[in-house]
Motif scaffolding. Structure first.
Motif, mmCIF file in Angstrom:
data_model
loop_
_atom_site.group_PDB
_atom_site.id
_atom_site.type_symbol
_atom_site.label_atom_id
_atom_site.label_comp_id
_atom_site.label_asym_id
_atom_site.label_seq_id
_atom_site.Cartn_x
_atom_site.Cartn_y
_atom_site.Cartn_z
ATOM 1 N N ARG A 177 0.836 -1.183 0.000
ATOM 2 C CA ARG A 177 0.000 0.000 0.000
ATOM 3 C C ARG A 177 0.879 1.244 0.000
ATOM 4 O O ARG A 177 2.000 1.248 0.469
ATOM 5 N N THR A 178 0.339 2.315 -0.528
ATOM 6 C CA THR A 178 1.108 3.533 -0.649
ATOM 7 C C THR A 178 1.431 4.123 0.719
ATOM 8 O O THR A 178 0.592 4.156 1.620
ATOM 9 N N SER A 187 1.775 7.072 1.429
ATOM 10 C CA SER A 187 1.080 8.334 1.637
ATOM 11 C C SER A 187 -0.185 8.176 2.460
ATOM 12 O O SER A 187 -0.825 9.170 2.805
ATOM 13 N N SER A 188 -0.564 6.945 2.771
ATOM 14 C CA SER A 188 -1.733 6.692 3.608
ATOM 15 C C SER A 188 -1.371 6.547 5.081
ATOM 16 O O SER A 188 -2.254 6.275 5.911
ATOM 17 N N TYR A 189 -0.102 6.712 5.432
ATOM 18 C CA TYR A 189 0.361 6.456 6.787
ATOM 19 C C TYR A 189 1.209 7.613 7.315
ATOM 20 O O TYR A 189 1.918 8.277 6.557
ATOM 21 N N LEU A 230 1.143 12.527 8.017
ATOM 22 C CA LEU A 230 0.847 11.993 6.681
ATOM 23 C C LEU A 230 1.242 12.989 5.589
ATOM 24 O O LEU A 230 1.828 12.612 4.582
ATOM 25 N N ASN A 232 6.128 11.448 -0.717
ATOM 26 C CA ASN A 232 5.036 10.492 -0.932
ATOM 27 C C ASN A 232 4.991 10.001 -2.379
ATOM 28 O O ASN A 232 4.540 8.889 -2.640
ATOM 29 N N ASN A 288 7.161 7.175 -2.259
ATOM 30 C CA ASN A 288 6.851 6.195 -1.206
ATOM 31 C C ASN A 288 8.030 6.018 -0.248
ATOM 32 O O ASN A 288 8.341 4.885 0.170
ATOM 33 N N ARG A 327 -1.330 3.957 10.943
ATOM 34 C CA ARG A 327 -2.542 4.298 10.211
ATOM 35 C C ARG A 327 -3.641 4.849 11.119
ATOM 36 O O ARG A 327 -4.737 5.139 10.645
ATOM 37 N N LEU A 386 -2.067 10.277 11.847
ATOM 38 C CA LEU A 386 -1.999 10.820 10.491
ATOM 39 C C LEU A 386 -1.823 12.339 10.507
ATOM 40 O O LEU A 386 -1.095 12.889 9.684
#
Length: 128
Positions: A27-28, A30-32, A53, A74, A77, A100, A105
């Motif tokens: 998963r990217t 940028s989501s964390y 984030l 991001n 990654n 997450r 975030l």
């Protein structure tokens, strides 16, 4: 699920610099939110730095303030830890982590239990 791989560790003399990288796959990233921790021999793993984030909020342990800088790209990654003016007491295995949780975030997080994914670590050794 996200996999984290640290790189950039090594042996450096006191006063030198290193830049650690943490590359995410799955998963990217940028989501964390992200953080760096370290563990010296015989000691518990401790917080070093965290970044929100969007990268706008960063926090540091007092022992590294003014010497270390956390950042993230991001699009790549990747999260970085620029370490300057290194000291022998910075010697440790450095771990990257991703969180997450909602509060993390926005602000980053500094407790181990708040992180969901961890890398395998990279050794940093600072000689005097």
């Amino acid at each position: 699920q996200v996999q984290l791989v640290e790189s950039g560790g090594g042996l450096v003399q006191a006063g030198g610099s290193l830049r650690l990288s943490c590359a995410a796959s799955g998963r990217t990233f940028s989501s964390y939110a992200a953080g760096w921790f370290r563990q010296a021999p015989g000691k518990e793993r401790e917080f070093v730095s965290t970044i929100s984030l969007n990268g706008r909020r960063t926090y540091y342990h007092d022992s590294v303030k003014g010497r270390f800088t956390i950042s993230r790209d991001n699009a790549k990654n990747t999260v970085y830890l620029q370490m300057n003016s290194l000291k022998p007491e910075d010697t440790a295995v450095y771990y990257c982590a991703a969180a997450r949780r909602g509060a993390c975030l926005d602000y980053g997080c500094y407790r181990l239990v708040e992180y969901d994914y961890w890398g395998q670590g990279t050794q940093v050794t600072v000689s005097s």
